[in-house]
Design a protein around this motif. Sequence first.
Motif, PDB file in Angstrom:
ATOM      1  N   ASP A  88      -4.373   4.342   2.487  1.00  9.95           N
ATOM      2  CA  ASP A  88      -4.556   3.583   0.928  1.00  9.95           C
ATOM      3  C   ASP A  88      -5.042   2.200   1.665  1.00  9.95           C
TER       4      ASP A  88
ATOM      5  N   GLN B 244      -3.834   2.036  -5.091  1.00  9.39           N
ATOM      6  CA  GLN B 244      -4.220   2.756  -5.948  1.00  9.39           C
ATOM      7  C   GLN B 244      -4.255   4.414  -5.381  1.00  9.39           C
ATOM      8  N   VAL B 245      -3.198   5.229  -6.045  1.00 13.70           N
ATOM      9  CA  VAL B 245      -3.368   6.593  -5.821  1.00 13.70           C
ATOM     10  C   VAL B 245      -3.716   7.433  -7.085  1.00 13.70           C
TER      11      VAL B 245
ATOM     12  N   ASP C 155      -4.910  10.403  -2.451  1.00 11.41           N
ATOM     13  CA  ASP C 155      -5.484   8.844  -2.282  1.00 11.41           C
ATOM     14  C   ASP C 155      -6.916   9.008  -3.273  1.00 11.41           C
TER      15      ASP C 155
ATOM     16  N   ASP D  13     -10.581   4.980   1.381  1.00  8.83           N
ATOM     17  CA  ASP D  13     -10.450   5.009   2.535  1.00  8.83           C
ATOM     18  C   ASP D  13     -11.476   4.998   3.533  1.00  8.83           C
TER      19      ASP D  13
ATOM     20  N   MET E  30       0.939  -1.155   0.040  1.00  9.17           N
ATOM     21  CA  MET E  30       0.123   0.137   0.001  1.00  9.17           C
ATOM     22  C   MET E  30       1.100   1.320   0.059  1.00  9.17           C
ATOM     23  N   TYR E  31       0.361   2.310  -0.453  1.00  7.95           N
ATOM     24  CA  TYR E  31       1.101   3.642  -0.433  1.00  7.95           C
ATOM     25  C   TYR E  31       1.175   4.461   1.033  1.00  7.95           C
ATOM     26  N   ASN E  32       0.670   3.908   1.987  1.00  6.62           N
ATOM     27  CA  ASN E  32       0.690   4.557   3.308  1.00  6.62           C
ATOM     28  C   ASN E  32       2.042   5.316   3.600  1.00  6.62           C
TER      29      ASN E  32
ATOM     30  N   ARG F  52      -9.233  14.613   1.194  1.00  2.00           N
ATOM     31  CA  ARG F  52      -8.196  13.893   0.452  1.00  2.00           C
ATOM     32  C   ARG F  52      -7.223  15.059  -0.046  1.00  2.00           C
TER      33      ARG F  52
END
Length: 241
Positions: A166, A170-171, A153, A157, A77-79, A98
């Motif tokens: 995330d 996907q972002v 994002d 969420d 994930m893109y966290n 966001r």
Amino acid sequence: MVQRPTARRRQGGFTLLLAMGVVTMVTLAVLLSYGVVSREAEVQGDGRRYKEAYFAAEAGLAEGREAMRIRLGRNQMYNDALASMPLVNEPGLNGGARPYLEVLPGPGAPGSWNSLAINPENLAPGERQSPGGEAYAAFPLQQNVRYRVFVRDDEDDNGAPDGLTDLNGQVWLIAVGEVVGPAGSRPTRAVIQTLIANENAPAVTSPGTVMTGGGSDNTYNSGGSSPTTRDKVTTLESGTP
């Protein structure tokens, strides 16, 4: 004694009026043509500047995608990547729930642009001349072309208050290219937005071999429930179909 106008004098006055009318029409035609040419030049200039801005946005998008890939690392994930980038707090870019994040901060203060200017000293000799070997007298240096890249994002969420959680890998990646005109004129911008997805496939592992009956010591037991040992590996005889 009253002097009456003769036919010659009347003809001369008419010729003068006709000449003045012709001059007026020619002047109006010239002014009209000048206006048409000026508008056409402005349209062509806007089209050329928009192409430059679009190519700048494309370059920023490619660089931003690579930067996000590096920040992602081995994560799914893109966290962590989102948490490592500065928030953008500018008019129109606060993003609400966001927020926008700066992927490629400029070299100056926060909110500065990345320049695409060309330094002639950094060009290779082959880039300063034509394919025939003739040196260029001059070439555009792109001093007025720049870009910025943002990320935010997508709506996955479930209402997380910070917009940095995330859940689907996907972002949104947003690149803005801009061509700055003369002082007092409006800039020309192009915006490209794309949804990027995590390409790190989760590792799938299992103990032993992938064949049915494989053990943790990489041996194969064809005898059903009996334990498999390294010195008792069942093999097929040579020539067995």
